[in-house]
Design a protein around this motif. Structure first.
Motif, PDB file in Angstrom:
ATOM      1  N   ASN A 143     -26.752 -28.695 -25.061  1.00 29.47           N
ATOM      2  CA  ASN A 143     -27.476 -29.601 -26.152  1.00 29.47           C
ATOM      3  C   ASN A 143     -28.548 -29.150 -26.729  1.00 29.47           C
ATOM      4  N   LEU A 144     -29.488 -28.157 -26.260  1.00 30.66           N
ATOM      5  CA  LEU A 144     -30.317 -27.679 -26.551  1.00 30.66           C
ATOM      6  C   LEU A 144     -29.547 -26.932 -27.742  1.00 30.66           C
ATOM      7  N   SER A 145     -28.493 -25.841 -27.295  1.00 30.66           N
ATOM      8  CA  SER A 145     -28.503 -24.906 -28.282  1.00 30.66           C
ATOM      9  C   SER A 145     -28.108 -25.234 -29.475  1.00 30.66           C
ATOM     10  N   LEU A 146     -27.816 -26.975 -29.813  1.00 29.31           N
ATOM     11  CA  LEU A 146     -27.040 -27.405 -30.800  1.00 29.31           C
ATOM     12  C   LEU A 146     -28.261 -27.599 -31.584  1.00 29.31           C
ATOM     13  N   LEU A 147     -28.480 -28.332 -30.638  1.00 28.62           N
ATOM     14  CA  LEU A 147     -30.247 -28.508 -31.545  1.00 28.62           C
ATOM     15  C   LEU A 147     -30.971 -27.391 -32.383  1.00 28.62           C
ATOM     16  N   TRP A 199     -35.871 -41.795 -44.001  1.00 26.28           N
ATOM     17  CA  TRP A 199     -36.205 -40.756 -42.973  1.00 26.28           C
ATOM     18  C   TRP A 199     -34.817 -40.494 -42.941  1.00 26.28           C
ATOM     19  N   ASN A 200     -33.206 -40.859 -41.552  1.00 23.44           N
ATOM     20  CA  ASN A 200     -32.487 -40.847 -41.681  1.00 23.44           C
ATOM     21  C   ASN A 200     -31.959 -40.008 -42.979  1.00 23.44           C
ATOM     22  N   SER A 201     -31.645 -40.548 -43.647  1.00 22.62           N
ATOM     23  CA  SER A 201     -30.835 -39.784 -45.073  1.00 22.62           C
ATOM     24  C   SER A 201     -31.462 -38.304 -45.050  1.00 22.62           C
ATOM     25  N   ASP A 202     -32.811 -38.569 -45.859  1.00 27.88           N
ATOM     26  CA  ASP A 202     -33.487 -37.840 -46.121  1.00 27.88           C
ATOM     27  C   ASP A 202     -33.243 -35.826 -45.159  1.00 27.88           C
ATOM     28  N   ASN A 203     -33.389 -36.346 -43.631  1.00 25.27           N
ATOM     29  CA  ASN A 203     -33.479 -35.337 -43.129  1.00 25.27           C
ATOM     30  C   ASN A 203     -32.024 -35.224 -42.317  1.00 25.27           C
ATOM     31  N   SER A 204     -30.617 -35.562 -43.672  1.00 26.24           N
ATOM     32  CA  SER A 204     -29.730 -35.499 -41.886  1.00 26.24           C
ATOM     33  C   SER A 204     -29.456 -34.589 -41.491  1.00 26.24           C
ATOM     34  N   ASP A 205     -30.093 -33.216 -42.097  1.00 26.18           N
ATOM     35  CA  ASP A 205     -29.135 -31.801 -42.056  1.00 26.18           C
ATOM     36  C   ASP A 205     -30.434 -31.370 -40.398  1.00 26.18           C
ATOM     37  N   ARG A 206     -31.461 -31.951 -40.586  1.00 20.92           N
ATOM     38  CA  ARG A 206     -32.648 -32.114 -39.424  1.00 20.92           C
ATOM     39  C   ARG A 206     -32.651 -32.515 -38.223  1.00 20.92           C
ATOM     40  N   VAL A 207     -31.583 -33.697 -37.970  1.00 21.75           N
ATOM     41  CA  VAL A 207     -32.066 -34.589 -37.254  1.00 21.75           C
ATOM     42  C   VAL A 207     -30.055 -34.895 -36.117  1.00 21.75           C
ATOM     43  N   LEU A 208     -30.490 -34.747 -34.970  1.00 20.56           N
ATOM     44  CA  LEU A 208     -29.063 -35.138 -34.262  1.00 20.56           C
ATOM     45  C   LEU A 208     -29.202 -36.155 -32.862  1.00 20.56           C
ATOM     46  N   TYR A 209     -27.729 -36.347 -32.603  1.00 22.31           N
ATOM     47  CA  TYR A 209     -27.930 -37.571 -31.945  1.00 22.31           C
ATOM     48  C   TYR A 209     -27.272 -37.246 -30.908  1.00 22.31           C
ATOM     49  N   GLY A 210     -28.076 -37.182 -29.428  1.00 21.05           N
ATOM     50  CA  GLY A 210     -26.756 -36.737 -28.453  1.00 21.05           C
ATOM     51  C   GLY A 210     -26.212 -34.845 -28.803  1.00 21.05           C
ATOM     52  N   THR A 244     -27.216 -47.860 -35.728  1.00 20.49           N
ATOM     53  CA  THR A 244     -26.538 -47.272 -35.334  1.00 20.49           C
ATOM     54  C   THR A 244     -25.996 -45.665 -34.986  1.00 20.49           C
ATOM     55  N   ALA A 245     -26.507 -44.872 -35.408  1.00 15.90           N
ATOM     56  CA  ALA A 245     -26.781 -43.832 -34.616  1.00 15.90           C
ATOM     57  C   ALA A 245     -27.037 -43.140 -32.945  1.00 15.90           C
ATOM     58  N   LEU A 246     -28.453 -43.946 -33.239  1.00 20.55           N
ATOM     59  CA  LEU A 246     -28.341 -44.305 -31.602  1.00 20.55           C
ATOM     60  C   LEU A 246     -27.909 -44.465 -31.034  1.00 20.55           C
ATOM     61  N   ALA A 247     -27.693 -45.991 -31.240  1.00 26.93           N
ATOM     62  CA  ALA A 247     -26.467 -45.932 -30.773  1.00 26.93           C
ATOM     63  C   ALA A 247     -25.028 -45.015 -30.230  1.00 26.93           C
ATOM     64  N   ASN A 248     -24.980 -44.613 -30.619  1.00 25.49           N
ATOM     65  CA  ASN A 248     -23.693 -43.316 -30.761  1.00 25.49           C
ATOM     66  C   ASN A 248     -24.640 -42.417 -28.849  1.00 25.49           C
ATOM     67  N   CYS A 249     -25.627 -42.714 -28.713  1.00 26.89           N
ATOM     68  CA  CYS A 249     -26.188 -42.060 -27.892  1.00 26.89           C
ATOM     69  C   CYS A 249     -25.651 -42.436 -25.902  1.00 26.89           C
ATOM     70  N   ASP A 250     -24.851 -41.727 -25.536  1.00 26.00           N
ATOM     71  CA  ASP A 250     -24.438 -42.920 -24.222  1.00 26.00           C
ATOM     72  C   ASP A 250     -25.209 -41.389 -22.699  1.00 26.00           C
ATOM     73  N   THR A 251     -25.579 -42.072 -21.708  1.00 28.29           N
ATOM     74  CA  THR A 251     -26.169 -41.618 -20.840  1.00 28.29           C
ATOM     75  C   THR A 251     -24.645 -40.635 -20.291  1.00 28.29           C
ATOM     76  N   THR A 252     -23.908 -40.760 -20.541  1.00 31.17           N
ATOM     77  CA  THR A 252     -22.706 -39.525 -20.087  1.00 31.17           C
ATOM     78  C   THR A 252     -22.446 -38.160 -20.725  1.00 31.17           C
ATOM     79  N   ASN A 253     -22.528 -38.384 -21.906  1.00 28.70           N
ATOM     80  CA  ASN A 253     -22.674 -37.145 -22.402  1.00 28.70           C
ATOM     81  C   ASN A 253     -23.451 -36.642 -23.407  1.00 28.70           C
ATOM     82  N   SER A 289     -23.289 -34.460 -30.458  1.00 26.21           N
ATOM     83  CA  SER A 289     -22.359 -33.958 -31.281  1.00 26.21           C
ATOM     84  C   SER A 289     -22.788 -34.364 -32.919  1.00 26.21           C
ATOM     85  N   THR A 290     -22.913 -33.613 -34.024  1.00 21.45           N
ATOM     86  CA  THR A 290     -23.002 -33.998 -35.446  1.00 21.45           C
ATOM     87  C   THR A 290     -22.621 -34.940 -36.069  1.00 21.45           C
TER      88      THR A 290
END
Length: 377
Positions: free
Chosen positions: A203-207, A164-175, A187-196, A177-178
């Motif tokens: 980040n809403l605008s980025l989404l 799913w993550n690969s099929d929808n890579s152009d419409r999913v955002l983690y934190g 691994t993508a989920l693990a890139n999300c931290d509570t600082t940034n 930054s793309t």
């Protein structure tokens, strides 16, 4: 002095006739459900006269270059189309009593059966809509007795989630930054931290920009007065984070005096609107992370909690109805001694997705999904 005491059986007991029912929140998706193509969650009644599955035809836009003065014959473009299936299932519930218990009742408890069953149905449909928005698209029929189409996130394997993550890579955002994207969902989920990587207005605008750049396009929701918006559904924790980040903007840009205070989100709860996105809080999304999608509770950087945001345009999900909810009554009444009342309906709920003519990718049609780190209160 000998004081006469009242024996326990003679003590006055007052029973109120007014019954208090536990709070059940209205379905917060309801304002965005409708039968027309502009709706975010589209209700379809094609199966009201029978059938177990519904086909929803989807057509992508034309993208060919066309010709100018050259020959058009042989240069026509194929119409990329797909038929998405939604399977129905029944939902039924009931309560029962008899004359012996009714005789003992001081407040007509059984008289609350119909509103309680109505509340049960509201909660069920709300929760199944949340599950459907998070589910992974699948062309296979779901298990018997299940109304949510697709592979439910909590039941999906790591391979399912990666696909799913690969099929929808152009419409999913983690934190924030793309570049946080990774082909491995965990691994993508693990890139999300509570600082940034929290749910801020930036980040809403980025989404939103991710949704605007997706292909096939995600068509914005259009209001009755002609304005175009995306609508994002978030749980309590992410909604709190967004409100915090918007506090200064709301303070400086929104009226506070007089009647302005009645509409200022600093003072009144409700949807947040920023950069053409209406953000609606659906508290049960956070509850799903706590109780159902439990891997997300520690999926972020340093075992941070991660929650999803569903940023939706038109036709993000389908609510296929075979029978509207209706009351039912028990027939085996033991000569009128037993009373039973129930509710039944038939429907299927699914995230709308498509597959290209020359592609095996199952792409969610009308929504982008964001994942942001957060903490609980």
């Amino acid at each position: 002095m000998a004081v006469t005491t009242i024996q326990s059986n003679n003590k006055l007991i007052k029973y109120t006739q007014e019954i208090g029912r536990e709070f059940v929140r209205e379905n917060l998706f309801s304002p965005y459900m409708g039968e027309d193509a502009n709706s975010i969650i589209r209700r379809r009644f094609d199966l009201k006269n029978g059938g177990e599955q519904m086909n929803i035809p989807l057509v992508r836009r034309l993208t060919g270059a066309g010709v100018s003065t050259g020959t058009l014959i042989g240069n026509e473009e194929v119409i990329d189309n797909y038929g998405m299936r939604v399977w129905l299932e029944w939902a039924r519930h009931a309560v029962v009593t008899n004359k012996a218990e009714s005789q003992k009742d001081s407040a007509d408890i059984f008289g609350e059966a119909k509103p309680l069953l109505s509340d049960w149905m509201k909660e069920l449909q709300r929760d199944e809509l949340i599950a459907a928005l998070m589910a992974l698209p699948s062309e296979s029929q779901q298990s018997a007795g299940v109304r949510v189409n697709g592979i439910q996130y909590d039941l999906a394997t790591a391979a399912n989630r990666n696909t799913w993550n690969s099929d929808n890579s152009d419409r999913v955002l983690y934190g924030n930054s793309t570049s946080n994207y990774n082909a491995t969902h965990a691994t993508a989920l693990a890139n999300c931290d509570t600082t940034n990587d929290t749910f801020t207005y930036q980040n809403l605008s980025l989404l939103k920009r991710v949704a605007q750049g997706a292909n096939p396009k995600i068509r914005p929701y259009k209001t009755s007065d002609g304005y175009e918006y995306y609508v994002a559904f978030a749980g309590t924790n992410l909604f709190r984070d967004l409100k915090t980040s918007l506090a200064t903007i709301n303070k400086d840009a929104r009226a506070r005096e007089g009647n302005g205070m009645d509409k200022n989100p600093l003072f009144q709860d409700g949807d947040q609107i920023y950069d053409g996105v209406i953000v609606r809080c659906v508290p049960e999304i956070s509850s799903f992370v706590t109780n159902v999608w439990t891997t997300l509770k520690t999926a972020g950087n340093g075992s941070a909690r991660v929650e999803p945001v569903f940023l939706c345009g038109q036709q993000a999900a389908a609510f296929a109805i075979g029978q509207m909810p209706k009351p039912t009554f028990r027939k085996e009444d033991d000569y009128g001694f037993v009373t039973g009342t129930g509710i039944e309906t038939a429907y299927g709920v699914s995230k709308i997705f498509s597959k290209g003519v020359s592609s095996s990718k199952l792409v969610q049609w009308g929504m982008a999904t964001g994942f942001f780190a957060t903490v609980t209160d």
